[in-house]
Design an enzyme around this catalytic site. Structure first.
Site, PDB file in Angstrom:
ATOM      1  N   GLU A   1      43.460  65.217  95.661  1.00 21.55           N
ATOM      2  CA  GLU A   1      42.055  65.608  95.682  1.00 21.55           C
ATOM      3  C   GLU A   1      41.593  66.200  97.014  1.00 21.55           C
ATOM      4  O   GLU A   1      40.561  65.824  97.559  1.00 21.55           O
ATOM      5  CB  GLU A   1      41.192  64.411  95.294  1.00 21.55           C
ATOM      6  N   ALA A   2      42.360  67.110  97.526  1.00 20.13           N
ATOM      7  CA  ALA A   2      41.963  67.834  98.736  1.00 20.13           C
ATOM      8  C   ALA A   2      41.050  68.986  98.312  1.00 20.13           C
ATOM      9  O   ALA A   2      41.431  70.166  98.319  1.00 20.13           O
ATOM     10  CB  ALA A   2      43.187  68.345  99.487  1.00 20.13           C
TER      11      ALA A   2
END
Length: 560
Positions: A214-215
């Protein structure tokens, strides 16, 4: 861990598991959303439909070992609500007795960093001695200990601070580090890894998880070329750094969602895939992962792939109670996929995740003591045990005094009577609090309340004393019950979680009702003392603009 609400509807699941598996193998795959996966994405929740499937009859033995999964790790997400040492050790005892082979421990800001990250440490962090006690106990139970150290996204706990602001990918994104800023990587990523590894080496380091999920919205600081290639290079460098601190043979795990967006044919991606073992997280029905996916990522020259289910933390950012049906079914589906779609020698194991918050800024989702029964239940599933035995074994482990449950509904009905660590808190929240809430909900729609203690009455101190006196005994009694319950609940939770976590939980769950009750009681007392009242008309100047958050006498009008 979740900002954009997204739901993936499952295909109709009816009939036997074989029919289900055939259906998902042939139906058109749901468009793959790489930054989703069923858990936390921006409030991402996969919605289940259809019955809970049985575990396939063949489940129960692994091709490669006598265990169904070679490795079963229980994830402890410690951010902002870490268990006390005593409660943590109780949990370790329970999971070791129910089939876990290890723990995945994610410290975030409760690790006592003493170097460049010292200023970012939570004021209520563990001490090194406390962590040594926990890790030593885990080792004595023969649990493998795997640290999870974020190295790409989910670095809000550091990047939110002014002194680390320049290390962000871009200024408005305080969760993702700039992967081409050498000082940022050195001072944040490598520094955190070094300190955690130094402690863990005292207990043996066989595996390390470098995060990588989840960057969101990354790459704005990348100047060298495509952001995906730069990210692949960065994660490979992180893996190399970990091995330089440990050994060349240490196993490196990384979440799959970002890596699967990288171009597979690029040399940097290929190099990364030879360095890390992907952990595929999906907390729903796995519909997005068809057979072709498993074949693609379990090719001959690839490292093993892992699965990640959830025992909590996947059904809403502010979820209070565990959704047993969803968590049970998710783990059953993983068991079927492992048994029928993935070569035994290519499946590293299963991680049962238990997210405490969807990200550093969010509130609690199913606080850990609420999820103890779910941990044990789904560890039984992870052993490949048939459904008709799962509930009895779980009830026995949880020290339930009543007759063994035969199904999920029976299990949920009796678990509040069990005697596991944290069970008193669990029972207070699942049995006592719903009863108090029900009484309160009935009170605020009562005849006297809706007619003579509404915001209108409270704002203008305008009511009939006869009706106020009629509702006062019930209001006084309810206020006392809520206040007493809040104090008892806080005392119980302080035995289970460190620091201010108990106060935060009460603030979010009980305090709104308690504040409302107190404000109504104050208003009723005040108006009961009045003998002279204003004449009409009253002026409602703020009615179009929504008015203020409270009335003139400080009553926060949550309803009515």
């Amino acid at each position: 861990m979740r900002r954009f609400k997204l739901r993936v509807q499952n295909s109709s699941l009816t009939g036997r598991v074989a029919r289900y598996l055939g259906l998902i193998a042939t139906v058109l795959c749901v468009y793959f959303v790489f930054v989703s996966g069923g858990r936390r994405i921006g409030g991402f929740e996969e919605e289940f439909t259809g019955p809970v499937p049985e575990i396939a009859p063949s489940v129960g033995k692994s091709v490669s070992t006598s265990r169904f999964y070679d490795q079963v790790l229980v994830h402890f997400d410690l951010k902002g609500a870490a268990p006390t040492v005593t409660f943590f050790k109780d949990l370790l005892t329970s999971i070791a007795a129910n089939g876990a082979t290890g723990i995945l421990i994610e410290y975030e800001d409760v690790f006592p960093y003493n170097g460049k990250l010292r200023s970012a440490v939570n004021e209520e962090a563990y001490s090194l001695d406390q962590l040594r006690e926990i890790l030593s106990y885990a080792k004595s139970l023969k649990l493998s200990i795997v640290p999870l150290i974020q190295s790409f996204g989910h670095l809000e706990w550091v990047l939110k601070l002014a002194e680390f602001r320049s290390f962000r990918d871009h200024d408005t994104n305080n969760g993702v580090i700039c992967i081409e800023n050498e000082q940022a990587i050195r001072d944040v990523v490598y520094s955190s890894i070094s300190e955690v590894i130094k402690l863990h080496k005292e207990f043996g380091v066989e595996m390390v998880h470098i995060g990588g999920d989840e960057a969101f919205d990354y790459g704005k600081c990348v100047k060298s070329g495509p952001r995906e290639v730069a990210a692949a290079k960065h994660l490979k460098s992180v893996a190399n750094f970990v091995r330089s601190l440990t050994s060349p043979s240490v196993r490196i795990l990384a979440w799959n969602d970002m890596i699967m967006q990288f171009p597979r044919g690029d040399p940097k991606t290929q190099s990364l895939l030879r360095a890390v073992e992907l952990v595929v997280w999906d907390y729903g029905d796995l519909a997005r992962f068809q057979r072709y996916f498993w074949a693609q990522y379990t090719e001959k020259d690839q490292l093993p792939i892992w699965g990640a289910s959830a025992f909590k933390g996947a059904d809403g950012a502010a979820q209070l109670y565990v959704d047993y049906e969803k968590r049970f079914r998710n783990n059953q589906i993983w068991a079927n996929v492992k048994q029928n779609q993935i070569p035994a020698n290519k499946f590293g194991g299963l991680i049962l995740t238990g997210w405490q918050r969807y990200d550093h800024f969010s509130t609690f989702c199913e606080i850990l003591p609420m999820a103890v029964p779910s941990i044990i239940l789904n560890l039984q599933v992870a052993q490949g045990i048939q459904t008709d035995e799962v509930f009895a074994k779980t009830a026995n482990s949880l020290k339930c005094p009543m007759k063994s449950p035969k199904n999920l509904a029976n299990f949920e009905a009796i678990v509040g009577n069990c005697a596991f660590s944290g069970s008193r808190f669990y029972t207070m929240m699942t049995r006592t609090w719903p009863g108090i809430q029900s009484e309160w909900d009935n009170f605020i729609i009562s005849h006297e309340m809706t007619g003579w203690l509404r915001p209108y009455n409270r704002h203008y101190d305008f009511s009939n004393r006869i009706y106020l006196q009629a509702l006062m005994p019930n209001l006084i009694q309810l206020h006392g019950r809520i206040e007493g319950f809040a104090k008892s609940l806080r005392d119980e939770l302080r035995k289970l979680l460190i620091g201010s976590a108990a106060d935060e939980f009460i603030f979010n769950t009980i305090s709104p009702t308690l504040k409302q009750a107190k404000a109504l009681l104050n208003a009723a007392n005040r108006m009961s003392e009045k003998r002279v009242f204003a004449k009409r008309a009253f002026h409602f100047d703020d009615v179009i603009n929504g008015g203020s958050d409270s009335d003139a006498n400080g009553c926060f009008c949550y309803s009515n």
